[in-house]
Design an enzyme around this catalytic site. Sequence first.
Site, PDB file in Angstrom:
ATOM      1  N   ASP A   9       2.773  -6.512   4.337  1.00  0.00           N
ATOM      2  CA  ASP A   9       1.876  -6.513   3.347  1.00  0.00           C
ATOM      3  C   ASP A   9       0.624  -6.813   3.512  1.00  0.00           C
ATOM      4  O   ASP A   9       0.664  -7.497   4.628  1.00  0.00           O
ATOM      5  CB  ASP A   9       2.688  -7.283   1.884  1.00  0.00           C
ATOM      6  N   LYS A  50      -1.893  -1.859  -8.159  1.00  0.00           N
ATOM      7  CA  LYS A  50      -2.953  -2.546  -9.182  1.00  0.00           C
ATOM      8  C   LYS A  50      -2.941  -1.740 -10.420  1.00  0.00           C
ATOM      9  O   LYS A  50      -3.097  -2.717 -11.539  1.00  0.00           O
ATOM     10  CB  LYS A  50      -4.385  -2.850  -8.550  1.00  0.00           C
TER      11      LYS A  50
END
Length: 265
Positions: A9, A50
């Site tokens: 990540d 997001k």
Amino acid sequence: MTIQAVIFDWAGTTIDYGSRAPIVAFQQAFANVGIDITEAEIRQDMGLDKYTHIHKIINLPSVQNDWQARFQVLPTSDDCDHIFMDFKAILLASLTEFAQLKPGMAAVIDFLNDNQIAYGSTTGYDEEMLAIVQPIAASQGYRPTVNITSAQTNGIGRPASAMLELACDRLEVTDYANVVKVGDSINDILEGQNADAITVGIIDGSNLMGWSESDFNTLAPVEQTKLRAKVAAQYEAVGADHILQSMVELPALLASLNQPVTELP
């Protein structure tokens, strides 16, 4: 076994100690429409792309109630779009401040290069966000071969395995069971599990911990130990294969996993 690839990540794992940049941007974007949200409300769904994360936040009962009290209506999809665009502008303007590699990453990169292990990333960032952090990370030696966003998987992000599988496919990995997924959120661990990969949760500087490096270092050792235990318990609860205090420990873990299996006679 032979490790075929390591998939990382970004924020909270390899850069941005404490995953601070998204938190600041989420809180400011909602504050700009008069809605206060807590770090805990944001962090419970970190790891999502997001745009999806904005929808998760705006559908929280506390946010719905505050929104209706303020505007006499519930938020719409147009409201989500507006907040997302504001969030994105705030985040893009601040990302350069949060792109420093986390402690231990230099040794991790050296290990991967020395052992010719391919590595890539999956992320909740989009292409514009990656375009800012990638060259800064590259200047520090971190250059993932592939960087996968949910835009490349038809909008399917974590906790589904689609991004990780695409990253592996582009690295020409044939067996996901020989892939190590390293992350700092529950959704990172679930993503790895859904691909049958080996999952590694990082404690220090993680989204689950949430503290900046300077603030964490001011804590008394006993308080640091309590925080680490709390994060470890969250990884344990979802069945992470390995839990490391920090990236400093990752090369040793990778070395132990990368040992050939000795067959019994």
